[in-house]
Scaffold this motif. Structure first.
Motif, PDB file in Angstrom:
ATOM      1  N   UNK A 140       0.801  -1.125   0.067  1.00 37.06           N
ATOM      2  CA  UNK A 140      -0.012  -0.093   0.031  1.00 37.06           C
ATOM      3  C   UNK A 140       0.806   1.491  -0.019  1.00 37.06           C
ATOM      4  N   UNK A 141       2.007   1.229   0.272  1.00 36.88           N
ATOM      5  CA  UNK A 141       2.809   2.467   0.568  1.00 36.88           C
ATOM      6  C   UNK A 141       3.048   3.418  -0.728  1.00 36.88           C
ATOM      7  N   UNK A 142       2.842   2.586  -2.055  1.00 35.58           N
ATOM      8  CA  UNK A 142       3.059   3.337  -3.194  1.00 35.58           C
ATOM      9  C   UNK A 142       2.137   4.382  -3.210  1.00 35.58           C
ATOM     10  N   UNK A 143       0.870   3.948  -2.915  1.00 37.45           N
ATOM     11  CA  UNK A 143      -0.268   4.594  -3.009  1.00 37.45           C
ATOM     12  C   UNK A 143      -0.848   5.708  -1.738  1.00 37.45           C
ATOM     13  N   UNK A 144      -0.325   5.248  -0.909  1.00 44.41           N
ATOM     14  CA  UNK A 144      -0.923   6.063   0.212  1.00 44.41           C
ATOM     15  C   UNK A 144       0.150   6.234   1.377  1.00 44.41           C
ATOM     16  N   UNK A 145       0.502   7.175   1.697  1.00 41.36           N
ATOM     17  CA  UNK A 145       1.676   7.722   2.668  1.00 41.36           C
ATOM     18  C   UNK A 145       1.287   7.634   4.031  1.00 41.36           C
ATOM     19  N   UNK A 146       0.106   7.490   4.383  1.00 38.93           N
ATOM     20  CA  UNK A 146      -0.476   7.411   5.748  1.00 38.93           C
ATOM     21  C   UNK A 146      -1.371   6.269   5.955  1.00 38.93           C
ATOM     22  N   UNK A 147      -1.326   5.622   6.943  1.00 40.08           N
ATOM     23  CA  UNK A 147      -2.321   4.574   7.412  1.00 40.08           C
ATOM     24  C   UNK A 147      -2.945   5.071   8.307  1.00 40.08           C
ATOM     25  N   UNK A 148      -4.347   4.654   8.817  1.00 35.31           N
ATOM     26  CA  UNK A 148      -5.086   5.134   9.924  1.00 35.31           C
ATOM     27  C   UNK A 148      -5.941   4.087  10.637  1.00 35.31           C
ATOM     28  N   UNK A 149      -6.062   3.802  11.607  1.00 33.54           N
ATOM     29  CA  UNK A 149      -7.109   2.745  12.366  1.00 33.54           C
ATOM     30  C   UNK A 149      -7.530   3.289  13.558  1.00 33.54           C
ATOM     31  N   UNK A 150      -8.335   2.675  14.138  1.00 33.66           N
ATOM     32  CA  UNK A 150      -8.766   2.709  15.483  1.00 33.66           C
ATOM     33  C   UNK A 150      -8.859   1.602  16.324  1.00 33.66           C
ATOM     34  N   UNK A 151      -8.918   1.799  17.794  1.00 40.42           N
ATOM     35  CA  UNK A 151      -8.895   0.438  18.610  1.00 40.42           C
ATOM     36  C   UNK A 151      -9.827   1.153  19.836  1.00 40.42           C
ATOM     37  N   UNK A 152     -10.601   0.028  20.159  1.00 37.51           N
ATOM     38  CA  UNK A 152     -11.340   0.123  21.236  1.00 37.51           C
ATOM     39  C   UNK A 152     -10.548   0.560  22.472  1.00 37.51           C
ATOM     40  N   UNK A 153     -10.865   1.655  23.309  1.00 39.04           N
ATOM     41  CA  UNK A 153      -9.741   1.925  24.343  1.00 39.04           C
ATOM     42  C   UNK A 153     -10.016   0.635  25.520  1.00 39.04           C
ATOM     43  N   UNK A 154     -10.776  -0.042  25.386  1.00 37.23           N
ATOM     44  CA  UNK A 154     -11.010  -1.228  26.392  1.00 37.23           C
ATOM     45  C   UNK A 154     -10.069  -2.548  26.045  1.00 37.23           C
ATOM     46  N   UNK A 155      -9.379  -2.434  25.028  1.00 34.55           N
ATOM     47  CA  UNK A 155      -8.623  -3.612  24.270  1.00 34.55           C
ATOM     48  C   UNK A 155      -7.070  -3.241  24.615  1.00 34.55           C
ATOM     49  N   UNK A 156      -6.704  -3.413  25.654  1.00 30.80           N
ATOM     50  CA  UNK A 156      -5.122  -3.066  25.917  1.00 30.80           C
ATOM     51  C   UNK A 156      -4.137  -4.167  24.992  1.00 30.80           C
ATOM     52  N   UNK A 157      -4.542  -5.303  24.831  1.00 28.46           N
ATOM     53  CA  UNK A 157      -3.685  -5.986  23.989  1.00 28.46           C
ATOM     54  C   UNK A 157      -3.645  -5.472  22.570  1.00 28.46           C
TER      55      UNK A 157
END
Length: 103
Positions: A44-61
């Motif tokens: 993916x790096x040739x097309x997008x310089x930034x990746x984003x995601x989200x994580x539930x704050x109740x999931x410490x792992x």
């Protein structure tokens, strides 16, 4: 969108949404997650310089895996459907594997 991260400004044109991912319990702790992520990053790096995601704050792992093993940056905290989340971003030019040179 439009959030500032240390390496850029996030927009629809320069970022993509990554995830979710789940590593089987029998394979955890063996480096599968960083290698899987690195394979995705290289594709993916040739097309997008930034990746984003989200994580539930109740999931410490998941939080630990993304911030410590992959080095993602927390850029936001938000709630959706009464659930708390971290928003994270990552620089697609940076390998998550030790001693790897990015393309």
């Amino acid at each position: 969108m439009g959030e500032r991260v240390p390496f850029s400004v996030i927009s629809k044109a320069n970022s993509f949404q990554y995830g979710p991912v789940c590593i089987d319990a029998a394979c955890r702790g063996q480096g599968v997650f960083p290698r899987l992520f690195e394979t995705m990053r290289l594709g993916m790096c040739a097309r997008y310089p930034i990746g984003v995601t989200f994580i539930n704050r109740l999931n410490p792992h998941s939080y630990h895996a993304h911030t410590k093993k992959l080095g993602m940056t927390v850029i936001d905290e938000f709630e959706f459907n009464d659930r708390p989340y971290y928003g994270l971003a990552f620089d697609m030019a940076r390998s998550v594997l030790p001693n790897k040179v990015s393309p």
